[in-house]
Design an enzyme around this catalytic site. Structure first.
Site, PDB file in Angstrom:
ATOM      1  N   PRO A 218       0.916  -1.087   0.140  1.00 29.30           N
ATOM      2  CA  PRO A 218       0.124  -0.001  -0.085  1.00 29.30           C
ATOM      3  C   PRO A 218       1.085   1.226   0.041  1.00 29.30           C
ATOM      4  O   PRO A 218       1.737   1.323   0.823  1.00 29.30           O
ATOM      5  CB  PRO A 218      -0.672  -0.094   1.405  1.00 29.30           C
TER       6      PRO A 218
ATOM      7  N   GLY B 191      -3.226  -0.995  10.720  1.00 26.86           N
ATOM      8  CA  GLY B 191      -3.114  -0.936  12.096  1.00 26.86           C
ATOM      9  C   GLY B 191      -1.732  -0.614  12.420  1.00 26.86           C
ATOM     10  O   GLY B 191      -1.093  -0.580  13.629  1.00 26.86           O
ATOM     11  N   ALA B 192      -0.898   0.444  11.398  1.00 27.53           N
ATOM     12  CA  ALA B 192       0.499   0.406  11.637  1.00 27.53           C
ATOM     13  C   ALA B 192       0.695   2.261  11.633  1.00 27.53           C
ATOM     14  O   ALA B 192      -0.392   2.942  11.607  1.00 27.53           O
ATOM     15  CB  ALA B 192       1.239  -0.138  10.612  1.00 27.53           C
TER      16      ALA B 192
ATOM     17  N   TYR C 112      -1.212   5.348  12.919  1.00 32.96           N
ATOM     18  CA  TYR C 112      -2.522   5.961  12.528  1.00 32.96           C
ATOM     19  C   TYR C 112      -3.584   5.241  13.683  1.00 32.96           C
ATOM     20  O   TYR C 112      -2.998   5.042  14.575  1.00 32.96           O
ATOM     21  CB  TYR C 112      -2.963   5.499  11.310  1.00 32.96           C
TER      22      TYR C 112
ATOM     23  N   ARG D 250      -2.082  -4.626   8.943  1.00 34.78           N
ATOM     24  CA  ARG D 250      -0.902  -4.237   8.783  1.00 34.78           C
ATOM     25  C   ARG D 250      -0.250  -3.626  10.270  1.00 34.78           C
ATOM     26  O   ARG D 250      -1.159  -2.940  10.817  1.00 34.78           O
ATOM     27  CB  ARG D 250      -0.567  -3.179   7.686  1.00 34.78           C
TER      28      ARG D 250
END
Length: 366
Positions: A25, A170-171, A174, A223
């Site tokens: 991404p 989830g990284a 953020y 992630r």
């Protein structure tokens, strides 16, 4: 260089990829007012035609008033945006790849350089984006419940559009990561806590609700990162035991694949072993993992934003770790951003045709 291990098929639930190479991404900000354009569909379809096995989209935000800090980041809600994503997945499938959107809530953010801000304040576990910097409001119980539901709705919509998987972001400091981090999560309710295991509660509820909406047979990715964008050496989990306490609840909640973000994939996570983050995650949980970090280039992603260029580098260490079974899939970012045919060139040993990367590539969608 024998790259055969990169070109073995991979199957898990709804994923049946022709190789082990994932397009990572990468935020592009080419979707005015959150609507992905025909050019966005063409951009992803070119990578599919270039032999990428699985494409993970740029971060695409869920239906919350302040989930985005940039008006040109795509939405994954609303009729127009979803119609744009329908075109993306149709073209990617026609070109021979599988794809999942990365669904995202940015949490507490700095204001965009343009001066644009969302209509409501940024929201997070606290008002803090980082220690000493407040730029939003702590989430109420109602806001948390609505956000969990919005993640799950985005995943359900992705499945309905025909996407093959979904990745929950989830990284990288953020929203979900802000709940993980004790410096931004100072809550005293059930979503806070002194231990990392306690601070997984929000992520666990997002995963559980998402799993409920997409069913058991749909592949679900999350992630995660140890580092923070302003602190590359930071580790949420300081050792193997803390990592187990962090990852186990996420897996138990319904995650199938752990996408383990790090700056350089070859760097060991803990002393005493050369396993990287993805290697440890697989060893601890037994789940499939995606590794990532400066694959095929001699400089890292964050250096690119500072104007540093990168040149092609050897894949021997990647192949060694893949052959050893450290991780199942490898995500590639900047080489694919610069060259839609990077995978095809690796497959056919046309390494003399590989391109370097410069920050100018970030300014256009090709």
């Amino acid at each position: 260089m024998n790259t055969d291990s990169l070109f073995k098929p991979f199957s898990l639930k709804t994923l049946n990829t022709k190789n082990r190479i994932v397009m990572a991404p990468m935020t592009r900000s080419f979707s005015p007012d959150g609507i992905p354009t025909d050019a966005v569909a063409e951009y992803y379809a070119k990578r599919a035609a270039g032999e990428v096995g699985l494409i993970l989209s740029e971060g695409t935000v869920i239906n919350r008033p302040s989930s985005s800090a940039d008006p040109n980041i795509p939405h994954f809600y609303g009729d127009q945006a979803l119609a744009g994503w329908q075109k993306v997945i149709n073209e990617v499938h026609a070109a021979g790849a599988q794809m999942g959107p990365q669904i995202w809530h940015q949490g507490i953010m700095e204001n965009h350089a343009s001066g644009w801000t969302p209509g409501t304040p940024f929201e997070g576990p606290s008002a803090l984006q980082r220690p000493g910097f407040e730029n939003g409001v702590p989430m109420t119980d109602a806001a948390i419940a609505d956000t969990i539901a919005a993640f799950a709705q985005a995943a359900a919509d992705a499945k309905a559009l025909g996407f093959d998987t979904v990745e929950i972001h989830g990284a990288h400091q953020y929203l979900i990561d802000q709940f993980f981090w004790d410096e931004t999560n100072n809550r005293t309710d059930i979503y806070g806590g002194k231990t990392l295991a306690e601070r997984t509660r929000f992520a666990v509820e997002v995963i559980k609700e998402t799993r409920k909406r997409v069913g058991e047979d749909f592949a679900l990715i999350i992630r995660l990162s140890q580092f923070k964008p302003a602190a590359y050496d930071f580790k949420l989990a300081k050792n193997e035991n803390e990592m187990e306490q962090w990852l186990t609840p996420l897996v138990d909640a319904g995650v199938d694949i752990l996408h383990c973000s790090q700056r350089r994939f070859w760097e060991p996570e803990f002393e005493g072993s050369d396993l990287n983050f993805a290697g440890w995650a697989k060893k601890i949980t037994g789940k499939a993992t995606i590794s990532v970090g400066s694959v095929g280039l001699d400089g890292d992603f964050f250096g690119a934003f500072a104007g540093q260029s990168s040149q092609p580098s050897s894949l021997d260490e990647l192949v060694r770790r893949m052959d050893r079974g450290d991780f199942d899939l490898i995500a590639v970012g900047r080489p694919l951003l610069s060259d839609a045919n990077w995978v095809e060139k690796i497959k056919n040993n046309r390494t003399d045709e590989l391109k370097g990367f410069s920050k100018e590539a970030l300014a256009e969608l090709v």
